[in-house]
Design a protein around this motif. Structure first.
Motif, PDB file in Angstrom:
ATOM      1  N   SER A  11     -86.792 -25.450   3.021  1.00  0.00           N
ATOM      2  CA  SER A  11     -85.358 -25.559   3.319  1.00  0.00           C
ATOM      3  C   SER A  11     -84.546 -24.607   2.449  1.00  0.00           C
ATOM      4  CB  SER A  11     -84.867 -26.997   3.158  1.00  0.00           C
ATOM      5  OG  SER A  11     -84.910 -27.387   1.802  1.00  0.00           O
ATOM      6  N   ALA A  12     -85.098 -24.201   1.304  1.00  0.00           N
ATOM      7  CA  ALA A  12     -84.404 -23.260   0.425  1.00  0.00           C
ATOM      8  C   ALA A  12     -84.649 -21.801   0.826  1.00  0.00           C
ATOM      9  CB  ALA A  12     -84.845 -23.476  -1.019  1.00  0.00           C
ATOM     10  N   ARG A  14     -84.446 -18.402   2.655  1.00  0.00           N
ATOM     11  CA  ARG A  14     -83.340 -17.812   3.400  1.00  0.00           C
ATOM     12  C   ARG A  14     -83.733 -16.626   4.266  1.00  0.00           C
ATOM     13  NH1 ARG A  14     -81.290 -22.081   3.463  1.00  0.00           N
ATOM     14  NH2 ARG A  14     -80.122 -22.896   1.709  1.00  0.00           N
ATOM     15  N   ASP A  15     -85.004 -16.216   4.204  1.00  0.00           N
ATOM     16  CA  ASP A  15     -85.458 -15.099   5.027  1.00  0.00           C
ATOM     17  C   ASP A  15     -86.958 -15.280   5.311  1.00  0.00           C
ATOM     18  OD1 ASP A  15     -86.762 -14.234   2.660  1.00  0.00           O
ATOM     19  OD2 ASP A  15     -85.123 -12.880   2.163  1.00  0.00           O
ATOM     20  N   SER A  18     -89.521 -14.947   2.422  1.00  0.00           N
ATOM     21  CA  SER A  18     -89.506 -16.137   1.558  1.00  0.00           C
ATOM     22  C   SER A  18     -90.262 -17.295   2.200  1.00  0.00           C
ATOM     23  CB  SER A  18     -88.079 -16.561   1.251  1.00  0.00           C
ATOM     24  OG  SER A  18     -87.397 -15.548   0.561  1.00  0.00           O
ATOM     25  N   ALA A 146     -87.644 -24.088   9.596  1.00  0.00           N
ATOM     26  CA  ALA A 146     -87.116 -23.032   8.726  1.00  0.00           C
ATOM     27  C   ALA A 146     -86.945 -21.723   9.494  1.00  0.00           C
ATOM     28  CB  ALA A 146     -88.045 -22.834   7.528  1.00  0.00           C
ATOM     29  N   ARG A 149     -83.905 -21.496  11.610  1.00  0.00           N
ATOM     30  CA  ARG A 149     -82.662 -21.470  10.843  1.00  0.00           C
ATOM     31  C   ARG A 149     -82.283 -20.074  10.343  1.00  0.00           C
ATOM     32  NH1 ARG A 149     -84.425 -23.891   6.680  1.00  0.00           N
ATOM     33  NH2 ARG A 149     -84.276 -22.143   5.291  1.00  0.00           N
ATOM     34  N   ILE A 150     -83.235 -19.183  10.224  1.00  0.00           N
ATOM     35  CA  ILE A 150     -82.959 -17.898   9.572  1.00  0.00           C
ATOM     36  C   ILE A 150     -82.808 -16.751  10.563  1.00  0.00           C
ATOM     37  CG2 ILE A 150     -84.165 -18.581   7.469  1.00  0.00           C
ATOM     38  CD1 ILE A 150     -86.340 -16.449   8.648  1.00  0.00           C
ATOM     39  N   THR A 154     -84.893 -10.148   9.000  1.00  0.00           N
ATOM     40  CA  THR A 154     -85.050  -9.956   7.556  1.00  0.00           C
ATOM     41  C   THR A 154     -86.490  -9.667   7.169  1.00  0.00           C
ATOM     42  OG1 THR A 154     -85.389 -12.318   7.181  1.00  0.00           O
ATOM     43  CG2 THR A 154     -83.109 -11.487   7.042  1.00  0.00           C
TER      44      THR A 154
END
Length: 169
Positions: A11-12, A14-15, A18, A146, A149-150, A154
């Motif tokens: 959840s942390a 961001r790309d 990651s 996840a 969400r992104i 990226t």
């Protein structure tokens, strides 16, 4: 490493790079596997985007969806559990022969049209533990959330990656 750690770390993220780091690290820790791969569905190929293993596997390589077990898992939206890679016709023996891999589990990420797969590998022929397969399936579900969400642009190492593959792939 626990399911809650995986949920927190994903959840942390961001790309996509990651997410890949979290997937390879968490999947290896939660399964006890000797290797883990994170594979993206890219056009008609499987792109081995990242790995964490005792020896190199296929990181950075692309294979047609129809010729590898990660592609099979994505095309069939099904988990593959293979106790002995030498006995399974879905395994491209030439690609596996130089590796340590003798058994594996491969789970799709995203349903009903998977966009990725996570593989776990062991160096001896044996049925992968049910708990390891269940952990991979939990990680795959969290990874799908996840990835939805992104911004998938990226990922500089996967420029042709499409989040929503067509059923004709």
């Amino acid at each position: 490493m626990h399911h809650l750690d995986a949920a927190r770390d994903l959840s942390a993220a961001r790309d996509l790079p990651s997410i890949a780091v979290v997937v390879r690290t968490v999947a290896r820790a939660m399964t006890g596997a000797q290797g883990v791969t994170f594979v993206l569905r890219e056009d008609g190929n499987c792109f081995y985007a990242d790995e964490d293993a005792i020896a190199p596997l296929w990181k950075g390589q692309r294979f047609p969806l129809s010729t590898c077990i990660s592609g099979w898992a994505m095309l069939n939206d099904a988990t593959a559990v293979i106790p002995d890679i030498t006995l399974d016709p879905r395994i491209p023996q030439a690609a596996y022969r130089p590796t340590f891999v003798r058994s594996l589990a491969m789970v799709p990420v995203g349903s009903p049209l998977p966009v990725a797969a996570i593989g776990a590998y062991w160096s001896r022929a044996r049925r992968p533990p049910a708990a390891a397969v269940a952990a991979l399936q939990q990680i795959a579900a969290l990874t799908a959330t996840a990835m939805n969400r992104i911004d998938l642009t990226t990922a500089p190492w996967a420029p042709n990656f499409a989040l929503h593959p067509t059923p004709a792939d």
